[in-house]
Design a protein around this motif. Structure first.
Motif, PDB file in Angstrom:
ATOM      1  N   PHE A  73      41.602  37.947 -31.136  1.00  0.00           N
ATOM      2  CA  PHE A  73      42.303  37.511 -32.343  1.00  0.00           C
ATOM      3  C   PHE A  73      42.941  36.162 -32.014  1.00  0.00           C
ATOM      4  CE2 PHE A  73      41.846  42.011 -33.079  1.00  0.00           C
ATOM      5  CZ  PHE A  73      41.604  42.085 -34.436  1.00  0.00           C
ATOM      6  N   GLY A  74      42.245  35.075 -32.386  1.00  0.00           N
ATOM      7  CA  GLY A  74      42.624  33.737 -31.960  1.00  0.00           C
ATOM      8  C   GLY A  74      43.625  33.045 -32.854  1.00  0.00           C
ATOM      9  N   ASP A  83      54.368  37.676 -33.075  1.00  0.00           N
ATOM     10  CA  ASP A  83      55.051  38.971 -33.178  1.00  0.00           C
ATOM     11  C   ASP A  83      54.815  39.816 -31.934  1.00  0.00           C
ATOM     12  OD1 ASP A  83      55.767  38.176 -35.689  1.00  0.00           O
ATOM     13  OD2 ASP A  83      54.979  39.911 -36.737  1.00  0.00           O
ATOM     14  N   ALA A  84      53.577  39.806 -31.435  1.00  0.00           N
ATOM     15  CA  ALA A  84      53.256  40.578 -30.237  1.00  0.00           C
ATOM     16  C   ALA A  84      54.063  40.086 -29.038  1.00  0.00           C
ATOM     17  CB  ALA A  84      51.760  40.494 -29.945  1.00  0.00           C
ATOM     18  N   LYS A 327      40.519  44.771 -29.256  1.00  0.00           N
ATOM     19  CA  LYS A 327      40.355  43.400 -28.772  1.00  0.00           C
ATOM     20  C   LYS A 327      41.726  42.731 -28.659  1.00  0.00           C
ATOM     21  CE  LYS A 327      35.689  42.951 -30.642  1.00  0.00           C
ATOM     22  NZ  LYS A 327      35.035  43.020 -29.324  1.00  0.00           N
ATOM     23  N   LEU A 328      41.887  41.924 -27.620  1.00  0.00           N
ATOM     24  CA  LEU A 328      43.177  41.310 -27.338  1.00  0.00           C
ATOM     25  C   LEU A 328      43.531  40.229 -28.347  1.00  0.00           C
ATOM     26  CD1 LEU A 328      42.988  40.891 -23.455  1.00  0.00           C
ATOM     27  CD2 LEU A 328      44.554  42.390 -24.694  1.00  0.00           C
ATOM     28  N   MET A 329      44.831  40.021 -28.508  1.00  0.00           N
ATOM     29  CA  MET A 329      45.326  38.887 -29.265  1.00  0.00           C
ATOM     30  C   MET A 329      45.535  37.717 -28.317  1.00  0.00           C
ATOM     31  SD  MET A 329      47.958  40.563 -31.959  1.00  0.00           S
ATOM     32  CE  MET A 329      48.370  41.876 -30.826  1.00  0.00           C
ATOM     33  N   THR A 335      46.579  44.554 -27.934  1.00  0.00           N
ATOM     34  CA  THR A 335      45.549  44.734 -28.950  1.00  0.00           C
ATOM     35  C   THR A 335      46.227  45.301 -30.200  1.00  0.00           C
ATOM     36  OG1 THR A 335      45.099  47.023 -28.335  1.00  0.00           O
ATOM     37  CG2 THR A 335      43.882  45.294 -27.147  1.00  0.00           C
ATOM     38  N   PRO A 336      45.553  45.278 -31.344  1.00  0.00           N
ATOM     39  CA  PRO A 336      46.136  45.935 -32.514  1.00  0.00           C
ATOM     40  C   PRO A 336      46.484  47.393 -32.251  1.00  0.00           C
ATOM     41  CG  PRO A 336      44.344  44.514 -33.209  1.00  0.00           C
ATOM     42  CD  PRO A 336      44.343  44.504 -31.706  1.00  0.00           C
TER      43      PRO A 336
END
Length: 495
Positions: A73-74, A83-84, A327-329, A335-336
């Motif tokens: 997540f680019g 936020d993460a 999938k990573l941010m 990840t989500p």
């Protein structure tokens, strides 16, 4: 975590909000998922429609049978990976983590930033006002949209507890923004917090207004949209024209600025009201309003899905995200799927900290009455009166005497683009600095870097509170790496 602004929001009532652990988790998952989906839905249109509506013939959306992203997540999801980052700081330092730790985490993160977020990154790296609230007085980006698009987490970790949401905003939001964008962030966080209690979007929009001052532009835009909605709940174009009138007002410091938070907040609210309880319609309207048309539907989608829950999001939206939820941010270890789980854990910790009761599946959340944050004196309606350009070579100083109420210094070091020193991009350390003195006093040491995520810096210094009469600014350029190019400066004077 409680500060001056959050103290005015504190008032608790004796009744409690009852919710099951399962429902709480579903709403928090929905709040995060709605952001990802709104970003993806509006992403291709971002800033392509300024003060104009995206017409019906422009088709929006994404395939229902493919992952939302292929790898990570680019950059499109900057509001969510920020936020993460905040979630990670709470995990590492606890619920009472100080402002400085959040500023440090953002400054050192391996992702690109823009506008107020970038200004905050370099305030920390410069050692400038670290741990203190930012202000328009020294930060020309303080009213940009940044915290508005990042305030979601504050409401999600404060279910039905707007006091706590405002506490979190006071700690984190004021790293990036002051004034109108800070109010917009507080308003968004309050919307999320209250969304745990109702699916009535009109009530939600009205109740959250209690968190911000009636003197603010943000309050007046939302209030005017509500008035238009009550006249005709079927035609969102009438409400869009409310924002258009604000956008086109002459002689206002922030008029016609696409990133000015209150305009974009208006588009979030229009989606919530005229979406009529439908997820797709909500994010579609917020997108078609234009301007920051990925972040606005992300906020609207997150609030909607907090109120209605993840499982009420249509399957054609859920499936692409579910195919990518591990999938990573960008620039994080999250990840989500991890955010759903950790977000629920942190919310339960916050409920307990605020006197709530957790008994297996049953959760009782103490009620908190909203009271508005303090109104700040806004920036005067300054205008640029002069632009001056100078070049700076290694170990060279320039001193300029001027008369103005405000000054900005922008530095262009074209090792950052096609410039002579493209190799500088590979350097993970400081390559040069500009020492700034104002009226004989050192005020900031602006640092410039060569690595990918810190190389694009232009803004170096600002002060909009200069005394009357003559002022003197001195700029001294020093290279710490031979790969750094000479610098070119533009100084802007305001009255």
């Amino acid at each position: 975590m409680m500060g001056v602004l959050s103290l005015c929001a504190l008032c608790c009532c004796s009744d409690k909000t009852q919710i099951s652990r399962t429902e709480l988790a579903d709403k928090i998952k929905g709040g995060w998922a709605g952001q990802f989906l709104g970003c993806a839905y509006g992403g291709p249109t971002e800033f392509k429609y300024v003060n104009k509506i995206i017409p019906p013939e422009v088709k929006l959306g994404f395939p229902a049978d493919k992952p939302l992203v292929k790898d990570i997540f680019g950059g499109l999801y900057d509001d969510v990976y920020m936020d993460a980052t905040f979630v990670a700081v709470f995990e590492k330092h606890g619920l009472n983590a100080p402002r400085r730790e959040f500023a440090k985490a953002v400054a050192e993160a391996n992702y690109e930033l823009w506008c107020a977020n970038k200004a905050a990154r370099f305030e920390y790296l410069d050692g400038y006002n670290v741990g203190k609230p930012t202000s328009w007085k020294t930060n020309p980006y303080s009213n940009d949209i940044d915290f508005q698009i990042e305030a979601d987490f504050a409401g999600l970790m404060s279910p039905a507890m707007p006091t706590n949401a405002i506490d979190v905003c006071n700690t984190i939001g004021r790293i990036f923004n002051s004034g109108e964008d800070y109010y917009c962030g507080v308003y968004v966080a309050t919307l999320y917090s209250l969304a745990f209690k109702t699916t009535d979007m009109q009530k939600l929009v009205e109740d959250a207004l209690k968190a911000i001052s009636q003197q603010s532009i943000s309050y007046n835009i939302v209030s005017d949209i509500l008035s238009e909605y009550k006249k005709d709940k079927s035609n969102w174009l009438n409400a869009w024209n409310v924002v258009k009138k604000y956008f086109e007002k002459p002689c206002k410091t922030y008029a016609k600025q696409t990133l000015y938070a209150p305009y974009n907040l208006g588009y979030v609210v229009i989606g919530l009201l005229y979406g009529n309880g439908d997820f797709e319609k909500t994010i579609d309207i917020s997108t078609r309003c234009g301007l920051d048309s990925d972040c606005n539907p992300a906020t609207a989608g997150g609030i909607w899905a907090t109120a209605f829950g993840y499982n009420k999001i249509p399957e054609k939206f859920r499936k692409p995200l579910e195919l990518a939820e591990n999938k990573l941010m960008f620039g994080t270890n999250y990840t989500p799927a991890m955010l759903y789980e950790i977000g629920t854990k942190q919310a339960i910790e916050v409920i307990a900290k605020n006197g709530g009761k957790i008994n297996g599946e049953k959760i009782a959340i103490p009620s908190q009455k909203i009271k508005c944050v303090e109104f700040e004196t806004p920036m005067p309606d300054y205008k640029i009166t002069k632009r001056e350009q100078i070049s700076l070579k290694d170990n060279q100083s320039k001193e300029i005497t001027f008369k103005a109420k405000g000054i900005e210094v922008f530095v262009y070091h074209y090792s950052t683009k096609n410039a002579p020193n493209a190799k500088a991009k590979k350097i993970n350390s400081e390559i040069a600095n500009v020492e700034v003195s104002l009226n004989g006093k050192p005020v900031r040491n602006a640092k410039f870097f060569g690595d990918l995520h810190r190389v694009y810096r232009k803004y170096a210094f600002a002060d909009f509170t200069l005394p009357d009469g003559e002022n003197t600014i001195n700029l001294t350029f020093k290279k710490s790496n031979k790969l750094a190019a000479d610098f070119f400066c533009e100084i802007r004077y305001y009255k």
